[in-house]
Design a protein around this motif. Structure first.
Motif, short mmCIF file in Angstrom:
data_model
loop_
_atom_site.label_atom_id
_atom_site.label_comp_id
_atom_site.label_asym_id
_atom_site.label_seq_id
_atom_site.Cartn_x
_atom_site.Cartn_y
_atom_site.Cartn_z
N GLU A 435 74.75 38.66 4.22
CA GLU A 435 75.03 40.01 4.22
C GLU A 435 76.42 40.54 4.52
O GLU A 435 77.25 41.53 4.50
N ASP A 436 77.22 39.43 5.17
CA ASP A 436 78.35 39.92 5.70
C ASP A 436 79.47 39.16 4.59
O ASP A 436 79.48 38.08 4.36
N THR A 437 80.27 40.05 4.34
CA THR A 437 81.09 39.92 3.31
C THR A 437 82.38 38.82 3.38
O THR A 437 82.69 38.10 2.77
N GLU A 438 82.52 38.74 4.86
CA GLU A 438 83.36 37.60 5.18
C GLU A 438 82.90 36.28 5.34
O GLU A 438 83.50 35.35 5.24
N LEU A 439 81.57 36.05 5.20
CA LEU A 439 80.80 35.00 5.11
C LEU A 439 79.99 34.66 3.78
O LEU A 439 78.98 33.94 3.77
N ILE A 440 80.76 35.38 2.71
CA ILE A 440 79.99 35.46 1.42
C ILE A 440 79.77 33.93 0.80
O ILE A 440 78.85 33.80 0.06
N ASP A 441 80.66 33.00 1.30
CA ASP A 441 80.42 31.73 0.76
C ASP A 441 79.41 30.83 1.74
O ASP A 441 79.31 29.74 1.37
#
Ligand SMILES: [Fe+2]
Ligand SMILES: [Fe+2]
Length: 495
Positions: A435-441
């Motif tokens: 859910e965290d776009t900075e950790l999308i991968d």
């Protein structure tokens, strides 16, 4: 569903809820930033113990902002009212790029019946950790959690914090059992498939339609997506089925509703968007079977006929009196779903007009779902990362650029059900996106284990996890794999 609503809940929502205005823009940005940092700390606390260096870092990130906010605003109060978050009494707008993480924070609080968090002057590092581990340790669905927290804060001398109870309203479901919810989501999915089948067959034989049933079903779909998006997106991502058209229609409805909610479409209109998605290809009922089901390449003439389905669908929708006012919404789907953002595509327009928001959403959902079709239908089985890449490339030409961004954020770079190879040489399936776009991968992966000619489930790992020794991520995705090549039925691992 189990009714877990409690007695003593309020009968009505307060009338005078604050409506945010533009002047509130800056403070809410700080609020969003604070919630994100606080949420990351909460999540970290579920993975690591309090001595871990990551917890130290995440706590520091929070503390710094707390001090800045208190210096400026003199208070730091987060409050939940229904589905809204308030920062120092100003409502936070759930912008699309932060939607998932804000929503996840809201759910974490609601599950624990905590509706208010307050931070005051004098918060220290260890105090903050105490507070966070207390909060994360609360049992789910216990209405009196806030009392327990208050008591703990008092006995531990943690005076810089305060918590309050979540206020519930009569029509609200606070806690939904996740297994129960999953079961309901599946039911909605399969009922929707039957509905599309019924409607499409009804169209052929000119039968009257049960529109009430369709509307109710899409309302259920909207509720299910709001509560438990991952199950329905997961179902939409599993592409192994016999009846392409029906599944495709339901998938488009699901992608459209999820996308629409992030694009800020009000809840009451989301079910209309779902209907428009469900019936966007209704015109295909008028296309001769030989063309529709042809396994080889279509000739130029056949393509001309095939393309007519957008117009034919519009005709069908407009001729159905039962749809009433809904017809205009459905036309957005039937008429516009093969129109591109720059107005190329089909049907050819004689007069330039802008594609409607519903139309743009459905076009995107349709394109994505049509390309990730299973291998039997596709000469080139596309993996979703390629399609998302292609969509980004064609953004502004074929697709609305703002919506493409939201869509990619929504599905993640590695959508649910993606088969991946990790740098540890393990193979796994994405079972939960980040859910965290900075950790999308860095989604959650179910590791597979090969024995006796078959792949079996083992543990689920979180790719956000960091190794304490090397201070590097424990596992990282190296590449995606085609499940067909491994004879894998992804659905089995996802459900
Ligand atoms: Fe179509
Ligand atoms: Fe379609």
């Amino acid at each position: 569903m189990v009714d877990r609503r409690r007695e003593g809940v309020k009968q009505e929502a307060p009338r005078e809820e604050k409506i945010p205005s533009d002047r509130d823009h800056l403070p809410t940005q700080t609020g969003v930033e604070f919630i994100i940092r606080f949420y990351r700390l909460l999540k970290g606390a579920t993975i690591y113990d309090r001595k871990n260096f990551i917890i130290d870092r995440l706590t520091q990130d929070c503390l710094q902002l707390i001090h800045d906010i208190l210096k400026l605003d003199k208070q730091l109060l987060l409050k939940i009212v229904r589905d809204n978050l308030f920062f120092n009494n100003i409502r936070i707008q759930m912008k699309a790029d932060k939607y998932a993480i804000l929503r996840a924070f809201l759910q974490e609080m609601r599950k624990r019946w905590i509706g208010e968090l307050e931070f005051m002057e004098g918060v220290g590092l260890e105090d903050m950790k105490d507070f966070v581990y207390l909060l994360i340790g609360l049992e789910e669905n216990v209405e009196s959690n806030y009392l327990y927290m208050k008591k703990q804060l008092e006995t531990r001398g943690l005076r810089a914090f305060n918590v309050g109870k979540l206020e519930a309203y009569k029509d609200e479901e606070i806690y939904v059992d996740s297994e129960d919810q999953k079961r309901q989501s599946k039911e909605v999915y399969f009922k929707s498939i039957n509905l599309v089948k019924e409607v499409m067959e009804g169209v052929k034989s000119q039968k009257m339609l049960n529109t009430r049933k369709a509307k109710r079903l899409m309302q259920n779909a909207v509720n299910a997506i709001i509560q438990d998006e991952s199950t329905l997106l997961g179902l939409a991502n599993i592409k192994n089925y016999d009846d392409y058209t029906f599944n495709h229609s339901v998938n488009v409805a699901i992608y459209a509703i999820s996308l629409g909610q992030r694009a800020g479409i009000p809840k009451k209109h989301l079910s209309h968007l779902g209907m428009a998605g469900l019936f966007h290809d209704i015109g295909k009922t008028r296309i001769p079977k030989e063309i529709l089901n042809k396994s080889g390449k279509l000739t130029a003439e056949e393509w001309t006929v095939m393309r007519l389905h957008a117009l034919l669908g519009t005709e069908i929708v407009l001729s159905m009196k039962e749809w009433g006012e809904l017809s205009t919404r459905l036309v957005d789907g039937t008429f516009e779903h093969h129109l591109k953002y720059d107005l190329t595509g089909y049907p050819k327009l004689t007069r330039k007009k802008k594609v409607s928001l519903f139309g743009r959403i459905i076009a995107l959902a349709d394109f994505y779902d049509a390309l990730v079709r299973p291998r039997v239908y596709n000469r080139f089985p596309f993996v979703s990362e390629k399609i998302l890449g292609f969509m980004l490339e064609r953004s502004g030409k074929d697709f609305d650029p703002a919506l493409v961004k939201v869509f990619v954020n929504m599905l993640g770079i590695f959508p649910l059900g993606t088969l991946v190879l990790l740098n540890t040489n393990e193979m796994g399936i994405v079972v939960q996106t980040s859910e965290d776009t900075e950790l999308i991968d860095r989604p959650k992966i179910c590791i597979l284990y090969y024995s006796d000619g078959d792949y079996k489930k083992t543990e689920v790992v979180d790719l956000r996890e960091v190794d304490e020794g090397t201070r590097d991520f424990k596992r990282t995705i190296v590449k995606t794999l085609d499940p067909n090549e491994y004879n894998l039925n992804v659905a089995e691992f996802l459900m």
